[in-house]
Design an enzyme around this catalytic site. Structure first.
Site, short mmCIF file in Angstrom:
data_model
loop_
_atom_site.label_atom_id
_atom_site.label_comp_id
_atom_site.label_asym_id
_atom_site.label_seq_id
_atom_site.Cartn_x
_atom_site.Cartn_y
_atom_site.Cartn_z
N ASN A 1 -24.35 12.99 -38.18
CA ASN A 1 -23.49 13.27 -39.33
C ASN A 1 -24.17 14.38 -40.13
O ASN A 1 -25.22 14.14 -40.73
CB ASN A 1 -23.32 12.01 -40.18
CG ASN A 1 -22.67 10.88 -39.41
OD1 ASN A 1 -21.80 11.11 -38.57
ND2 ASN A 1 -23.08 9.65 -39.68
N HIS B 1 -30.98 13.51 -38.91
CA HIS B 1 -31.32 12.44 -37.96
C HIS B 1 -30.22 12.30 -36.93
O HIS B 1 -29.04 12.54 -37.22
CB HIS B 1 -31.52 11.10 -38.70
CG HIS B 1 -30.38 10.72 -39.58
ND1 HIS B 1 -30.23 11.25 -40.85
CD2 HIS B 1 -29.31 9.91 -39.38
CE1 HIS B 1 -29.13 10.76 -41.40
NE2 HIS B 1 -28.55 9.95 -40.52
N HIS C 1 -28.28 9.70 -34.37
CA HIS C 1 -28.04 8.29 -34.04
C HIS C 1 -27.92 8.15 -32.53
O HIS C 1 -27.21 8.92 -31.88
CB HIS C 1 -26.70 7.82 -34.61
CG HIS C 1 -26.62 7.80 -36.11
ND1 HIS C 1 -26.64 6.62 -36.82
CD2 HIS C 1 -26.51 8.79 -37.03
CE1 HIS C 1 -26.52 6.89 -38.12
NE2 HIS C 1 -26.44 8.21 -38.27
N GLN D 1 -22.65 12.24 -43.92
CA GLN D 1 -24.11 12.10 -43.96
C GLN D 1 -24.52 11.46 -45.28
O GLN D 1 -24.19 11.96 -46.36
CB GLN D 1 -24.79 13.48 -43.82
CG GLN D 1 -26.31 13.39 -43.80
CD GLN D 1 -26.97 14.76 -43.59
OE1 GLN D 1 -26.30 15.79 -43.59
NE2 GLN D 1 -28.27 14.75 -43.43
N ASP E 1 -32.00 1.52 -36.77
CA ASP E 1 -31.14 1.60 -37.96
C ASP E 1 -31.06 0.21 -38.58
O ASP E 1 -30.88 -0.80 -37.88
CB ASP E 1 -29.74 2.10 -37.56
CG ASP E 1 -28.91 2.51 -38.76
OD1 ASP E 1 -28.74 1.68 -39.68
OD2 ASP E 1 -28.43 3.65 -38.78
N ILE E 2 -31.22 0.16 -39.89
CA ILE E 2 -31.23 -1.12 -40.60
C ILE E 2 -29.85 -1.79 -40.59
O ILE E 2 -29.74 -3.01 -40.75
CB ILE E 2 -31.77 -0.91 -42.03
CG1 ILE E 2 -32.41 -2.18 -42.57
CG2 ILE E 2 -30.71 -0.37 -42.97
CD1 ILE E 2 -33.26 -1.93 -43.80
P1 5GP Z 1 -25.91 8.81 -42.03
O1 5GP Z 1 -26.73 9.56 -43.06
O2 5GP Z 1 -25.96 9.44 -40.68
O3 5GP Z 1 -24.52 8.54 -42.48
O4 5GP Z 1 -26.53 7.35 -41.85
C1 5GP Z 1 -27.79 6.98 -42.31
C2 5GP Z 1 -28.18 5.72 -41.59
O5 5GP Z 1 -29.46 5.33 -42.08
C3 5GP Z 1 -27.25 4.54 -41.79
O6 5GP Z 1 -26.74 4.12 -40.53
C4 5GP Z 1 -28.12 3.48 -42.46
O7 5GP Z 1 -27.87 2.17 -41.99
C5 5GP Z 1 -29.54 3.93 -42.12
N1 5GP Z 1 -30.52 3.57 -43.14
C6 5GP Z 1 -30.40 3.75 -44.47
N2 5GP Z 1 -31.50 3.32 -45.11
C7 5GP Z 1 -32.34 2.85 -44.16
C8 5GP Z 1 -33.65 2.26 -44.21
O8 5GP Z 1 -34.26 2.09 -45.28
N3 5GP Z 1 -34.21 1.89 -43.05
C9 5GP Z 1 -33.57 2.07 -41.84
N4 5GP Z 1 -34.19 1.68 -40.75
N5 5GP Z 1 -32.33 2.63 -41.76
C10 5GP Z 1 -31.74 3.00 -42.91
#
Ligand code: 5GP
Ligand code: ZN
Length: 140
Positions: free
Chosen positions: A85, A98, A100, A92, A29-30
């Protein structure tokens, strides 16, 4: 609009890959919440877990297990949290399903309670619910 995770899967956007096979990719995760915070992503674009077939869910969670084991071994993590999420109401942000994996270190870390404190009112009501297979209409 293009899906960022599909772009990562297609290697149009670079990522730090933890694990990859035919159907799944896992990358860091970035915006890590712990050291080694990893996202495990099925390569087929669907937004919700429920849209995956049973076989795809098995494959995804088999790989979640593989990655968790890898992160424990390689990073010396002593535990891990798994999160998904699903949907906007659940926070989400990326509409490509995805999982985590958050490797954890040391003793007595916080689990879900930091994100979801117990709702005491609901807790009392749940304790008084009929037991056995639930009738959803009785859920407080
Ligand atoms: P969620 O959709 O579960 O809330 O979180 C999406 C996750 O994707 C976040 O924790 C965010 O930091 C990660 N994320 C968003 N864009 C990128 C990206 O371009 N590269 C990577 N490696 N992670 C990403
Ligand atoms: Zn996608």
């Amino acid at each position: 609009m293009k899906c960022i995770f599909c772009e990562i899967i297609n290697k149009n956007i670079p990522s730090s890959i933890v694990y990859e096979d035919e159907g799944v990719i896992a990358f860091l995760d970035i915006n890590p919440r712990t050291r080694g915070h990893t996202l495990v992503v099925p390569k087929r674009h669907v937004s919700s877990l429920i849209e995956l077939s049973d076989e795809e869910v098995c494959e995804l969670f088999r790989d979640v297990k593989k990655c968790a084991e890898l992160l424990m071994k390689k990073l010396g993590a002593t535990g891990f949290n798994i999160g998904l999420n699903n949907g906007r109401s659940a926070g989400q942000l990326i509409e490509h399903v995805h999982v985590h994996i958050l490797p954890r270190y040391g003793d007595e870390g916080k689990g879900f309670e930091s994100a979801f404190p117990i709702d005491e009112e609901l807790s009392e009501k749940v304790k008084n619910m009929p037991k056995g297979l639930i009738d959803f209409s009785t859920l407080p």
